[in-house]
Write a protein that holds these residues in place. Sequence first.
Motif, PDB file in Angstrom:
ATOM      1  N   ASN A  97      47.011  15.304  75.833  1.00  0.00           N
ATOM      2  CA  ASN A  97      48.341  15.882  75.649  1.00  0.00           C
ATOM      3  C   ASN A  97      48.443  17.091  76.563  1.00  0.00           C
ATOM      4  OD1 ASN A  97      49.961  14.464  73.668  1.00  0.00           O
ATOM      5  ND2 ASN A  97      48.368  14.997  72.182  1.00  0.00           N
ATOM      6  N   PRO A 126      53.103  16.455  71.175  1.00  0.00           N
ATOM      7  CA  PRO A 126      51.717  15.986  70.978  1.00  0.00           C
ATOM      8  C   PRO A 126      51.517  15.232  69.660  1.00  0.00           C
ATOM      9  CG  PRO A 126      51.710  18.197  71.884  1.00  0.00           C
ATOM     10  CD  PRO A 126      53.155  17.858  71.614  1.00  0.00           C
ATOM     11  N   ASN A 158      44.013  18.235  73.545  1.00  0.00           N
ATOM     12  CA  ASN A 158      45.278  18.959  73.622  1.00  0.00           C
ATOM     13  C   ASN A 158      45.129  20.135  74.588  1.00  0.00           C
ATOM     14  OD1 ASN A 158      46.583  17.304  71.747  1.00  0.00           O
ATOM     15  ND2 ASN A 158      45.784  18.478  70.015  1.00  0.00           N
TER      16      ASN A 158
END
Length: 259
Positions: A97, A126, A158
């Motif tokens: 992400n 996300p 992330n």
Amino acid sequence: MAEEKGERSILITGANRGLGFEMVRQLVEGPCKPRNVFAACRNPDGAQAEELRNLVKKYPDIITVVRLDATDPSSIQESAKVVGSKLKGRGLNVLVNNAGVMAAGNMEDTTDDNMLSAFSTNVMGPMNVIKGFLPYLRTAAKSCDKPGMSCCKAAVINISTALGSMSSIPQLYSIFPAFSYSISKAGLNMLTVCCSLDLKEDGILCTALHPGWVRTDTGGPQAPMEAKQSVEGLLKVMQTLTEKNNGGFLDYTGKTVPW
Ligand code: NDP
């Protein structure tokens, strides 16, 4: 000599420019090429995706460009179908992400729209992307017989920032006030920890990574680092992640970032 092409597959959001594009480039130009690199971006035909389109011409067997707007759940669902048809029953090993938006400014500069945009792209984006691709991450985790957690098995990465770290922000805020961005990335950090708990049973690793301060449209021209160096670091760190890093926050050198 034929180049080695691995079994792994990876999807990167915001892959048309900046760090996302550089990650796609290093993956396909490196010695251990993944089987599939899904380069997700919201406007694959736009001017900002020209470099990506040129790279696809060189590596058409590895890169699949998928249209994905992180703020649009229906585009996430559509892109998941495209990825599923390409994976042909194999799993997705890594979801990065990376897509993000940043508006500079302190509280008084920040509008409701800035706040909504930051949350919609940097937090809900996300979350919905993870949900959309979860079946493929689960397939990857199930089909791997190695114990523990890793990016070779199944992982969500992330891309966060030290500006989302509550303990670092007192030193950083005066240099780089980005009110909505910092608050949304702190939300992304919490999302990472909650996901790491939710997906632990599945054997899917969830880790937040800080790429450093990098010269991209987001990082700006004064940033001290090139995307190349940051992504080299991020990819190296991703290779080393284990269950010890589940729900953790590291920078591109592998150092823990305090929450
Ligand atoms: P860039 O501005 O170069 O790239 C941002 C990327 O995000 C673009 O590909 C953009 O696509 C994409 N994007 C934005 N909104 C959406 C959306 N709704 N759906 C899909 N894609 C979207 O920034 P960076 O490469 O520097 O940033 C990448 C990540 O790294 C971000 O999450 C950022 O917060 C983080 N980061 C960057 C730092 C830096 O110094 N550069 C420092 C710390 C973290 P489009 O072209 O369509 O706009």
